[in-house]
Design a protein around this motif. Sequence first.
Motif, PDB file in Angstrom:
ATOM      1  N   ASP A 159       0.846  -1.195   0.000  1.00 48.31           N
ATOM      2  CA  ASP A 159       0.000   0.000   0.000  1.00 48.31           C
ATOM      3  C   ASP A 159       0.881   1.244   0.000  1.00 48.31           C
ATOM      4  N   PRO A 160       1.230   1.759  -1.178  1.00 52.17           N
ATOM      5  CA  PRO A 160       2.132   2.910  -1.260  1.00 52.17           C
ATOM      6  C   PRO A 160       1.619   4.155  -0.537  1.00 52.17           C
ATOM      7  N   GLN A 161       0.314   4.253  -0.341  1.00 52.63           N
ATOM      8  CA  GLN A 161      -0.249   5.427   0.324  1.00 52.63           C
ATOM      9  C   GLN A 161      -0.073   5.370   1.835  1.00 52.63           C
ATOM     10  N   ALA A 162       0.292   4.206   2.357  1.00 55.12           N
ATOM     11  CA  ALA A 162       0.348   4.043   3.806  1.00 55.12           C
ATOM     12  C   ALA A 162       1.663   4.514   4.408  1.00 55.12           C
ATOM     13  N   LEU A 163       2.637   4.854   3.561  1.00 54.90           N
ATOM     14  CA  LEU A 163       3.966   5.172   4.067  1.00 54.90           C
ATOM     15  C   LEU A 163       4.632   6.209   3.175  1.00 54.90           C
ATOM     16  N   ASP A 164       5.360   7.129   3.769  1.00 54.22           N
ATOM     17  CA  ASP A 164       6.125   8.116   3.018  1.00 54.22           C
ATOM     18  C   ASP A 164       7.328   7.406   2.387  1.00 54.22           C
ATOM     19  N   TRP A 165       7.441   7.456   1.077  1.00 52.12           N
ATOM     20  CA  TRP A 165       8.508   6.719   0.405  1.00 52.12           C
ATOM     21  C   TRP A 165       9.892   7.163   0.833  1.00 52.12           C
ATOM     22  N   GLN A 166      10.009   8.406   1.316  1.00 58.21           N
ATOM     23  CA  GLN A 166      11.320   8.898   1.741  1.00 58.21           C
ATOM     24  C   GLN A 166      11.804   8.231   3.025  1.00 58.21           C
ATOM     25  N   GLN A 167      10.953   7.471   3.671  1.00 57.73           N
ATOM     26  CA  GLN A 167      11.347   6.728   4.868  1.00 57.73           C
ATOM     27  C   GLN A 167      11.925   5.356   4.532  1.00 57.73           C
ATOM     28  N   LEU A 168      11.893   4.973   3.263  1.00 59.11           N
ATOM     29  CA  LEU A 168      12.384   3.647   2.871  1.00 59.11           C
ATOM     30  C   LEU A 168      13.910   3.643   2.826  1.00 59.11           C
ATOM     31  N   GLY A 169      14.491   2.551   3.301  1.00 59.05           N
ATOM     32  CA  GLY A 169      15.944   2.431   3.312  1.00 59.05           C
ATOM     33  C   GLY A 169      16.433   1.552   2.171  1.00 59.05           C
ATOM     34  N   LEU A 170      17.614   1.870   1.647  1.00 63.19           N
ATOM     35  CA  LEU A 170      18.189   1.079   0.562  1.00 63.19           C
ATOM     36  C   LEU A 170      18.402  -0.366   0.998  1.00 63.19           C
ATOM     37  N   GLN A 171      18.787  -0.574   2.270  1.00 62.73           N
ATOM     38  CA  GLN A 171      18.981  -1.940   2.753  1.00 62.73           C
ATOM     39  C   GLN A 171      17.669  -2.719   2.718  1.00 62.73           C
ATOM     40  N   GLY A 172      16.584  -2.064   3.055  1.00 66.55           N
ATOM     41  CA  GLY A 172      15.293  -2.736   2.996  1.00 66.55           C
ATOM     42  C   GLY A 172      14.906  -3.116   1.583  1.00 66.55           C
ATOM     43  N   ILE A 173      15.197  -2.239   0.628  1.00 67.17           N
ATOM     44  CA  ILE A 173      14.917  -2.544  -0.780  1.00 67.17           C
ATOM     45  C   ILE A 173      15.762  -3.730  -1.235  1.00 67.17           C
ATOM     46  N   ALA A 174      17.045  -3.750  -0.852  1.00 66.74           N
ATOM     47  CA  ALA A 174      17.909  -4.882  -1.197  1.00 66.74           C
ATOM     48  C   ALA A 174      17.392  -6.176  -0.587  1.00 66.74           C
ATOM     49  N   ASP A 175      16.934  -6.111   0.662  1.00 66.82           N
ATOM     50  CA  ASP A 175      16.392  -7.311   1.319  1.00 66.82           C
ATOM     51  C   ASP A 175      15.165  -7.837   0.590  1.00 66.82           C
ATOM     52  N   LEU A 180      12.834 -11.854  -3.278  1.00 69.25           N
ATOM     53  CA  LEU A 180      11.713 -11.610  -4.177  1.00 69.25           C
ATOM     54  C   LEU A 180      10.993 -12.905  -4.523  1.00 69.25           C
ATOM     55  N   ASP A 181       9.725 -13.010  -4.139  1.00 75.44           N
ATOM     56  CA  ASP A 181       8.917 -14.155  -4.541  1.00 75.44           C
ATOM     57  C   ASP A 181       7.971 -13.728  -5.661  1.00 75.44           C
ATOM     58  N   GLU A 182       7.225 -14.679  -6.189  1.00 75.21           N
ATOM     59  CA  GLU A 182       6.372 -14.394  -7.349  1.00 75.21           C
ATOM     60  C   GLU A 182       5.347 -13.314  -7.042  1.00 75.21           C
ATOM     61  N   GLU A 183       4.745 -13.386  -5.860  1.00 75.45           N
ATOM     62  CA  GLU A 183       3.707 -12.418  -5.493  1.00 75.45           C
ATOM     63  C   GLU A 183       4.283 -11.005  -5.391  1.00 75.45           C
ATOM     64  N   THR A 184       5.426 -10.878  -4.720  1.00 77.02           N
ATOM     65  CA  THR A 184       6.041  -9.558  -4.558  1.00 77.02           C
ATOM     66  C   THR A 184       6.523  -9.012  -5.894  1.00 77.02           C
ATOM     67  N   ALA A 185       7.057  -9.884  -6.747  1.00 79.12           N
ATOM     68  CA  ALA A 185       7.518  -9.454  -8.070  1.00 79.12           C
ATOM     69  C   ALA A 185       6.354  -8.907  -8.888  1.00 79.12           C
ATOM     70  N   GLU A 186       5.202  -9.573  -8.842  1.00 71.96           N
ATOM     71  CA  GLU A 186       4.034  -9.100  -9.584  1.00 71.96           C
ATOM     72  C   GLU A 186       3.537  -7.772  -9.030  1.00 71.96           C
ATOM     73  N   ARG A 187       3.588  -7.646  -7.717  1.00 73.59           N
ATOM     74  CA  ARG A 187       3.158  -6.395  -7.092  1.00 73.59           C
ATOM     75  C   ARG A 187       4.076  -5.244  -7.518  1.00 73.59           C
ATOM     76  N   LEU A 188       5.375  -5.510  -7.520  1.00 79.53           N
ATOM     77  CA  LEU A 188       6.335  -4.485  -7.927  1.00 79.53           C
ATOM     78  C   LEU A 188       6.166  -4.136  -9.401  1.00 79.53           C
ATOM     79  N   ALA A 189       5.946  -5.146 -10.238  1.00 75.27           N
ATOM     80  CA  ALA A 189       5.767  -4.898 -11.671  1.00 75.27           C
ATOM     81  C   ALA A 189       4.532  -4.043 -11.924  1.00 75.27           C
ATOM     82  N   THR A 190       3.474  -4.324 -11.199  1.00 70.67           N
ATOM     83  CA  THR A 190       2.217  -3.580 -11.374  1.00 70.67           C
ATOM     84  C   THR A 190       2.382  -2.123 -10.983  1.00 70.67           C
ATOM     85  N   GLN A 191       3.155  -1.869  -9.940  1.00 69.97           N
ATOM     86  CA  GLN A 191       3.264  -0.515  -9.407  1.00 69.97           C
ATOM     87  C   GLN A 191       4.443   0.275  -9.964  1.00 69.97           C
ATOM     88  N   PHE A 192       5.330  -0.382 -10.709  1.00 74.69           N
ATOM     89  CA  PHE A 192       6.596   0.259 -11.047  1.00 74.69           C
ATOM     90  C   PHE A 192       6.417   1.553 -11.839  1.00 74.69           C
TER      91      PHE A 192
END
Length: 346
Positions: A159-175, A180-192
Motif C-alpha cells: 500500500d504505497p499510500q500508507a507510508l512516506d517513500w522517503q522513509q524507505l531504506g536502501l537496505q530494505g529494498i535490497a532485502d 523476491l517471490d512471485e507475489e512480490t515481483a508481480e506487485r512491484l511490476a504492477t506498481q513500477f
Amino acid sequence: MQPIRTLDEFFQRSGASVSLYHMGRRVTPCPIDALRQLENAQSPWPEPWQGQARVAIVFRLGDMPEPAIWFLALPLDEEGHLVPAQRDAFLNRLLETLGRNVSQLGQGHGSEVDNLMKDNPLAFTPSAPFQAMLNARATNALDLPASRYFEPVDAYLRDPQALDWQQLGLQGIADVVVRLDEETAERLATQFARLPTGVAQAFCLCLEHQPLPSSLVAALRQRGEKAIIAGDLEMLCACVRAVGATDTDEAGNWYAQLLRDETTSGPDVLAAMAGRGWSHLEDGERLPLFLSRLADDERTDFIAMVKDLALIPRLRLPLLMALRDAPEGSRIHARVAELSADSGQG
C-alpha cells in the motif's frame, strides 16, 4: 608442512567457514573454485571489473563471534589472469600478523583480522548499493532474518499510500529484492510505472544483480521508454542496467532496439549495457551494433571499454572477431587502429 602460497590455501588450512561473492559487475555468489583457479593460474577471472577481480570474502575463524568481511580487488593482466605480487605481499602480511599456525587462528584474533584491511592496497570500499546487496545475500544465505528496513519496504509495496517513500531504506529494498517471490515481483511490476523516481531508481540499483521475471522486465522497459520521452537519461540507464542480468529475448530485444537508434544509445546507455548487461552483447546483431555506436560517438572511451569487455572470458573471442571483421574505412576499423597503436606503445 607445505608453505601457504594462496588465499585459498590459507582459508583451507585455517578451517574457516568461507563464502565468496563477486563485487565487480554485480553482487552474486562466487564459487570458491573461481578463486582457486585464478590463484593457480588455471582460469581467468569470470567477472572482471576495471582490470580487477573484485571479491567479498565472508568468513569466520575459530571462536570469532561474528563473520568478518574482506573486500579485495586483485589485479589482473590483459587476459584476466592474476598479477600475484600484491596478493603475495598481503598473504605474507597475513601470516606474519596472525601466525604461521593457521589451524589455531580465530582464537582472540578478531582485531588483527580487521586491522589487515588497513593500509592494504588490495582493499576497497564497495558502493552503498553493493554493500546493501551483499548484506542481503549473506544474511539470506545464512538463513538469518532480513534487516529491520525490510518490513517498511514490504508494507509500501502492499500500500504505497500508507507510508512516506522517503522513509524507505536502501537496505530494505535490497532485502526485498533478494527475497523476491512471485507475489512480490508481480506487485512491484504492477506498481513500477507509478513509483516515485527515487524509489524506482533505488529498486533498479538492486534489481540489476539478478534475473527477473518477465512481468518485471516488461515494467522496467516501459518505464525506460517513458524516460526516453521525458528526456530522463538517469532513469533510462537505471532501467537498462536493471534488466541486464535477465538472459531473455525480451531484455535482449530491448537492448537491440535501443542500439538501432543513435538517439537512445549514447555513452551512458552504452556504459550501462557494458557494465550490467554484457551477456546480451554475446549476439551476432547486438555486438556489432554496440561497437558501431561506441566507435561513432567521440564522447566514449572506445579503447578503455573494449579492453574492459575483452577481459570477460565469454565475451573475449566474439569481441575480437567482431573487431577483426569490421569493414575497412568504418569507424570501428579506425578505432581498432588506435587500439593497436595504444597496445604497441604499452
